[in-house]
Design an enzyme around this catalytic site. Structure first.
Site, mmCIF file in Angstrom:
data_model
loop_
_atom_site.group_PDB
_atom_site.id
_atom_site.type_symbol
_atom_site.label_atom_id
_atom_site.label_comp_id
_atom_site.label_asym_id
_atom_site.label_seq_id
_atom_site.Cartn_x
_atom_site.Cartn_y
_atom_site.Cartn_z
ATOM 1 N N GLY A 220 -40.120 11.128 31.510
ATOM 2 C CA GLY A 220 -39.308 9.665 31.713
ATOM 3 C C GLY A 220 -38.713 9.676 33.104
ATOM 4 N N ASN A 221 -37.823 9.220 33.472
ATOM 5 C CA ASN A 221 -37.063 9.167 34.886
ATOM 6 C C ASN A 221 -35.505 9.002 34.897
ATOM 7 O OD1 ASN A 221 -36.270 6.005 34.947
ATOM 8 N ND2 ASN A 221 -38.671 5.745 34.458
ATOM 9 N N TYR A 222 -34.897 8.925 35.922
ATOM 10 C CA TYR A 222 -33.364 8.921 35.873
ATOM 11 C C TYR A 222 -32.913 7.804 35.761
ATOM 12 C CZ TYR A 222 -34.464 13.819 37.724
ATOM 13 O OH TYR A 222 -34.671 15.008 38.366
ATOM 14 N N SER A 223 -33.436 6.566 35.435
ATOM 15 C CA SER A 223 -32.633 5.299 35.087
ATOM 16 C C SER A 223 -31.877 5.513 34.058
ATOM 17 C CB SER A 223 -33.727 4.306 34.884
ATOM 18 O OG SER A 223 -33.074 3.165 34.517
ATOM 19 N N ALA A 288 -37.129 0.892 35.059
ATOM 20 C CA ALA A 288 -38.011 1.850 35.829
ATOM 21 C C ALA A 288 -38.995 2.479 34.909
ATOM 22 C CB ALA A 288 -37.259 2.918 36.263
#
Ligand code: PMT
Length: 409
Positions: A220-223, A288
């Protein structure tokens, strides 16, 4: 004739709006009950703040029964010591209406005499304020009242002029509070003026995507979703009908005109976005999206015992913005974001062209306070016609307003 969707939007213009209704000590306070009923019936959330003198004319029990909220009058609740925050109330309100407004309250407001909860709330109010004066004709005509009203007008307060007629003193003249139905219409008109997106359909992607490795792990990512949600709230507040397709986030939407679809992966986000983006007048890709996903997903939790190294094979995810913008209809306007670390400008321009977008909002992780997770962002908006505009660091809601202003222009 009005289109049905615009008619419906007009009818629900007050739905979910936060209104502080201030009541002061005048005989016209009984009319505030009608105004309160109209506002609540139209779907507004109303917080009544009453001055001590106001309570002599109308009881808080009547008002709290109608508004469904305890009436605020004092700075503290006597028996519990609970403090009522005028600052929070001022921030909460989309509009503050003081009806009736007596000469005394008008004087205090004009001169910053914050000796009761109502005037302190006014001094903390960030949004528009309307007052409906009500008093005897001589008080109304007194130079101090005239001067105080002019001062308030110069502060941006909207004065709902009193009508002429028989007053409580049985004298005839100007000083009767405007009828509640007319004040209600003024309130509707105020919110209508803000609705420059009435009848427009907007589709927005927001947040991260999670690409599953096994039942407990993902890429995943930090959004956080904050940028996309701010856009959704801004569009809905301006009257648009919004579909928000969002990845896993812990945010809530406030405006009832936002239809939220929760998804997890990029593939799910694409499928959920097809119809709303096809039907939208405007599409905004703020999510994102993970560019890659694991080629295969384990059905059971992957175990570490006896496994010293692990290789992951990733396959490319669909590009949601590029896919949906490739079938863009005439008249549709699609906006993408570009989150960059290096060569920001050139990369953003490349995305604008390659993805067939009309605008790209560039935010760079090199800028402090911009990008993921923060409540602020710093953006440059690049348009297809080659023009661009940079903005300073602002709250994400203000950035959303800037983006919408660019789109509408
Ligand atoms: O959610 P927050 O914590 O508030 O953070 C906001 C944000 C930084 C996520 C947001 O402002 C932002 O920049 N979103 C886009 C992030 C991104 O993925 O940028 P990109 O440069 O990789 O992608 C370019 C554009 O294509 C974006 O509009 C993106 O949504 C879209 N895209 C990218 C890949 C993909 N597979 N599908 C897409 O639709």
């Amino acid at each position: 004739m009005q289109k049905p969707e615009i008619k419906a939007a007009v009818e629900s213009i007050l739905k979910g709006k936060h209104i502080v209704l201030g009541i002061t000590g005048g005989i016209a306070a009984y009319k505030s009950v009608t105004l309160l009923r109209l506002l609540v019936k139209a779907g507004a959330e109303v917080q009544v703040v009453i001055t001590p003198a106001g309570k002599e004319f109308i009881t808080p029990v009547t008002l709290s029964s109608l508004s469904g909220k305890p009436v605020v009058s004092e700075f503290f609740t006597a028996n519990t010591g609970e403090w009522h925050s005028h600052v929070d109330l001022g921030l909460w309100a989309d509009l503050m209406v003081i009806a009736p407004a007596t000469a005394s309250t008008i004087g205090k407001m004009a001169n910053g005499i914050a000796d009761n909860m109502l005037v302190t709330t006014y001094l903390s109010a960030k949004e528009h304020v309307m007052i409906a004066p009500a008093m005897d004709l001589d008080m109304m005509a007194h130079p101090s009242t005239v001067r105080n009203l002019a001062t308030l007008e110069s502060y941006g307060v909207e004065i709902i002029e009193p009508a002429a007629g028989e007053l409580a003193s049985h004298l005839m003249g100007k000083g009767r509070m405007e009828e509640p139905e007319n004040i209600f219409s003024r309130i509707e008109r105020f919110f209508m003026k803000q609705c420059d997106m009435l009848g427009k359909k907007v589709a927005i992607t927001a947040g991260p995507t999670y690409e599953k490795l096994d039942p407990v792990r993902f890429i995943g990512n930090y959004s956080s979703g904050k940028m996309g949600f701010a856009l959704a709230e801004e569009c809905a507040a301006r009257g648009a009908e919004v579909t928000l397709v969002c990845g896993p986030v812990s945010l809530q939407t406030a405006n009832p005109n936002i239809h939220r679809i929760d998804v997890e992966s990029a593939e799910e986000m694409l499928e959920a976005s097809r119809e709303p983006f096809a039907n939208a007048d405007m599409g905004i890709f703020a999510a994102a999206v993970a560019d890659y996903r694991p080629e295969s997903r384990a059905e059971s939790k992957l175990k570490r015992e006896g496994v010293e190294e692990m290789s992951l094979r990733l396959v490319k995810n669909p590009d949601i913005a590029a896919t949906l913008a490739s079938v863009k209809r005439e008249g549709q306007l699609f906006v993408g974001f570009a989150l960059e670390t290096d060569n920001a400008h050139a990369n953003a321009l490349g995305k604008l062209r390659k993805k067939n977008l009309d605008m790209v909002v560039l935010n760079s992780l090199q800028d402090k306070g911009a990008g993921f997770g923060t409540d602020t962002n710093k953006v440059t908006i690049l348009r297809k016609d080659g023009t661009e505009r940079s903005f300073p660091l602002k709250s994400k809601r203000e950035v959303a307003a800037d983006i919408i202003a660019e789109i509408l222009s």
